[in-house]
Structures are given as C-alpha cells and as structure tokens.
Design a protein around this motif. Structure first.
Motif, mmCIF file in Angstrom:
data_model
loop_
_atom_site.group_PDB
_atom_site.id
_atom_site.type_symbol
_atom_site.label_atom_id
_atom_site.label_comp_id
_atom_site.label_asym_id
_atom_site.label_seq_id
_atom_site.Cartn_x
_atom_site.Cartn_y
_atom_site.Cartn_z
ATOM 1 N N LYS A 14 0.825 -1.219 0.000
ATOM 2 C CA LYS A 14 0.000 0.000 0.000
ATOM 3 C C LYS A 14 0.857 1.266 0.000
ATOM 4 C CE LYS A 14 -0.581 -0.247 5.048
ATOM 5 N NZ LYS A 14 -1.543 -0.367 6.142
ATOM 6 N N ASN A 18 1.322 4.078 -4.261
ATOM 7 C CA ASN A 18 0.973 5.483 -4.446
ATOM 8 C C ASN A 18 2.166 6.251 -5.008
ATOM 9 O OD1 ASN A 18 -0.084 8.053 -4.281
ATOM 10 N ND2 ASN A 18 0.411 8.296 -2.111
ATOM 11 N N ASP A 282 2.427 12.013 1.142
ATOM 12 C CA ASP A 282 2.503 10.682 0.528
ATOM 13 C C ASP A 282 1.932 9.617 1.465
ATOM 14 O OD1 ASP A 282 3.258 9.054 -1.630
ATOM 15 O OD2 ASP A 282 5.110 8.461 -0.627
ATOM 16 N N ARG A 283 2.270 9.738 2.751
ATOM 17 C CA ARG A 283 1.823 8.725 3.727
ATOM 18 C C ARG A 283 0.316 8.756 3.946
ATOM 19 N NH1 ARG A 283 6.644 10.116 7.912
ATOM 20 N NH2 ARG A 283 8.341 9.403 6.567
ATOM 21 N N GLU A 284 -0.268 9.951 3.839
ATOM 22 C CA GLU A 284 -1.726 10.004 4.043
ATOM 23 C C GLU A 284 -2.486 9.892 2.720
ATOM 24 O OE1 GLU A 284 -2.913 14.697 4.276
ATOM 25 O OE2 GLU A 284 -2.041 13.842 6.089
ATOM 26 N N ASN A 285 -1.736 9.533 1.654
ATOM 27 C CA ASN A 285 -2.343 9.275 0.336
ATOM 28 C C ASN A 285 -3.049 10.513 -0.223
ATOM 29 O OD1 ASN A 285 -2.504 7.404 -1.681
ATOM 30 N ND2 ASN A 285 -4.471 6.541 -1.026
#
Length: 427
Positions: A14, A18, A282-285
């Motif tokens: 996951k 992204n 990036d981490r929280e999309n």
C-alpha cells in the motif's frame, strides 16, 4: 504487476502503490549535487579563479571559506573541484582534489593518512606491484608525514586539500596539522599543495597561531545566507526533478522558503521542509502537497531535532531541565533562575549527584536557551537588579519522555521528589 508480486510485497504494497507525489525524492537530500547551483555564481567564480593556476602546474593560494550552515559552501567547492579535475585531464596536467570531513577525521594522524589514501590511484597501479599504504593507526606521526611527502613527490602535479568543518579539527587537535600542511610545499620539489578550509564558525581563527592563520587565509571568501526569493529558486529547481507534475500546491515552495529564511537562510533546512512535507502527504495518500503539510513538517522537524538535542545533553543539564519541567507542572509558566536553582537542589539530592553552584546552573540555563530548548529573557527588577526569566513554548510532554529514558531521571526515581513541599516553598 502479477498477483504473486502483490503478495511478495505484502506489508509494503500500500505504501509502494501510491506514486502521485514523488518522482525522485533523493534530489531533495543534502548529498545530491545539482549541475547548476543557483545564486552562487560569484562564489564559484571566486574559487575557480584562485584555483586556476593549478592548470598551469602552479601553486594556487590557500583559501578560507566562511558561511553559515546550508549556504552552499561544500557544494560549490565540490563542484569547482570536479571541474578542475575534468579540465586538468583534458589539458594533460595533473590536478587532484581530496575532500576531508573534519567532523569525522579530526586528528593529525587520520588527516595525513586520509590524504595519502586519496592520492592512491589503484587502477593505475598493477596488482603485482607493491602499494604504499599508511595504516589508520600505529605509525609515528612523523613517519606518516614522510610517507605522504613521498607519495606526493611520486604522483607530482597539484593537490588541493579541502578541509570541511576545519574548526572541528582545530578545536579537537589544535593547529599543528594546519601548520605542517601549510609548510609542506617547502619540502616538496615535484609536487605542489594548496588548501581550502571550510567553516561555519567565524571565531575559530582565534584558536590559530598567527603564522598558521596568515598562511591558511591567503584568500578569504564569505558565503552570505540565502534570502526567501533565492530559496524559492533553489526549491523550484529541485522540485521539478523530485515531484510528479502538479503535485505541489502553489503556496508550498514560498512557505518552505519563508520558514527557512526566517531562521538562517539555510538551504538544507528548506530542502528538509519540502521533502518531509512531501513524505507526510505521501503517507496520508493525499492528492497534493499543501501548506498544511508544510506546517506539519515544520513541527515534526523541530520535535525530532529537539529530541536528539535533549537526549545527548550531559546529566547535569538534564537535571536543570527537569527542574524547569517541575516548575511548569506547578503552574509556574514563567520562572526565574533563582527558582530553578531551588528546585534543582531538591532534584539533585534525589538523584544523588553533586549539586552545582548557582552561577554554573545559570550557565547551563543559557546553553539550553541557546539550543532552543527553552525561551529566556533578562528583565529589570528596578533597584533589585536584573534577573533571567524562562518559559517553554514547546510540548513539555515530549521533553519529559526523552528525559525519562535516562536511568537517573526515571519516573520511579523522581517519584521521590516531594512536589507538595516544593509548591509550599514557593507560596
């Protein structure tokens, strides 16, 4: 990507799927060296003009370069050094540049040994021929110096020695290394040596012998801090390579530049802010990096650097800092150095360390203020003189968590401090 590939990536799938933010985040690292260095052409030209005689097999002047952290000193010197070696190869002259970081290589022996190692051309030496090799320890320093001179004579040409963070070498080992290196040319016949010292401490020359200083600083170049528009240009250049197109909101780069310019005009700080902002998005999309991510990144970087700073403090400084935390817990949001001393004496007795004098405690408070762990100001009390007031503007819970990792300041041990008695003493 096949189903088997998806399964093999497992936990990380996951995070790898992204790709809406970064194209190449390595471009935002300090170690990346761009082909074009914005707003540093005058300094690059100045260094190049001083080193140019090396291409005629003449000895360039020694250079001392000053400037705050993140002003492009190392990047410019590395760029000019690489160009010098490239042009020398094409012109048939021999120019070598050896770059040493004196924060790591901080003794005379290691400096001399590392320079000699940098001279070795392993590709040009047949494997069956013996190679001069100076061990990193074990030889007398004069033997290392003699071997270095032999290698210089054997290789010939011009050697440019870059001593980055030169102030760390001087403070750790004195100026004997510099004295020897600035006079090495008088012992050489077929080779020439030039030195470039890089420092962000303008006062380190106070530690130098006048003879060393006059030889080392034949030329001086100062790198000024970047202003906000200049930082915007630097960030825009990197962002084109680092981020996917249209993945940054319009205000992100100006905000990163403004925050960095408010402090010391530090390009490293600006790049860190931009990179961490992208990582958080990036981490929280998120679809894009926004100003909200920049503010989150600023808080994260400050917290991380604060944690590292506090965890490496000496025990006495930690005890003084813990005493301030106790005052904060007693609802004294602004406290004086006298109040800190009273609490400190109680805490030092509990953790069984020798108490310091009030003056020494005041010195430690000044150091904590300089590091940005606390805020302080000197206020006038009229005929009662002046006193120093302090307060926290950061999350004290984080500070307490870091201090609690020190065995002497564990929660079990400090539970013995009688807070009620301390509170009563301040009424």
């Amino acid at each position: 990507m096949s189903e088997n590939d998806h399964q093999s990536f497992g936990l990380f799938q996951k995070f790898l799927s992204n790709n809406r933010i970064f194209k190449n985040r390595e471009v935002l690292r300090h170690s990346y060296r761009p082909q074009i260095l914005p707003h540093r052409r005058p300094q690059i030209d100045a260094v190049a003009s001083i080193l140019a005689p090396a291409l005629k097999n003449e000895t360039p002047s020694n250079i001392l370069i000053y400037g705050k952290t993140g002003t492009g000193k190392t990047a410019c010197v590395r760029y000019v050094g690489a160009e010098l070696e490239k042009v020398a190869t094409g012109a048939g002259t021999r120019c070598r540049v050896v770059h040493l970081n004196c924060e790591v290589i901080d003794t005379q022996y290691r400096v001399l040994a590392q320079i000699a190692k940098g001279l070795e051309d392993l590709d040009a030496t047949p494997s069956d021929k013996s190679r001069a090799h100076i061990p990193m320890t074990g030889w007398p320093t004069d033997q290392v110096y003699a071997e270095l001179k032999n290698q210089l004579e054997k290789t010939g040409g011009v050697l440019v020695i870059v001593l980055d963070e030169i102030d760390k070498l001087v403070k750790k080992s004195g100026d004997e290394t510099l004295y020897n290196l600035t006079r090495i040319n008088s012992d050489l016949r077929g080779a020439k040596v030039s030195m470039i010292g890089i420092s962000n401490d303008l006062r380190f020359t106070d530690f130098l012998d006048p003879r060393v200083l006059s030889s080392l600083s034949e030329e001086e170049i100062v790198f000024p801090p970047y202003n906000a528009p200049q930082l915007c240009d630097i960030l825009s250049q990197r962002a084109q390579m680092a981020f996917v197109e249209n993945s940054l909101d319009e205000g992100v780069i100006p905000l990163c530049a403004a925050f960095a310019a408010q402090e010391h005009g530090d390009a490293r700080r600006a790049l860190d802010l931009l990179r961490v902002s992208g990582e958080l998005a990036d981490r929280e999309n998120a679809e894009k990096v926004g100003e909200r991510h920049v503010r989150m990144a600023l808080e994260k970087i400050e917290t991380d650097s604060m944690i590292e700073c506090i965890s490496t403090l000496p025990t006495q400084s930690k005890v003084v800092l813990y005493s301030m935390l106790l005052l904060d817990q007693m609802d004294k949001k602004i406290f004086t150095s006298g109040e800190v001393t009273r609490v400190y004496r109680e805490v030092s007795r509990t953790v069984n360390i020798d108490p310091l004098t009030h003056r020494r405690i005041t010195d430690l408070i000044s150091e904590l203020s300089m590091l940005g762990v606390i805020n302080s100001r000197v206020v006038s009390k009229g005929r009662y003189g002046r006193t120093k007031e302090m307060w926290f503007d950061t999350n004290t819970k984080k500070i307490q968590e870091v201090l609690a990792k020190d065995p002497r300041l564990s929660e079990e041990r400090l539970a013995q401090v009688d807070l009620n008695r301390l509170k009563a003493s301040f009424r």
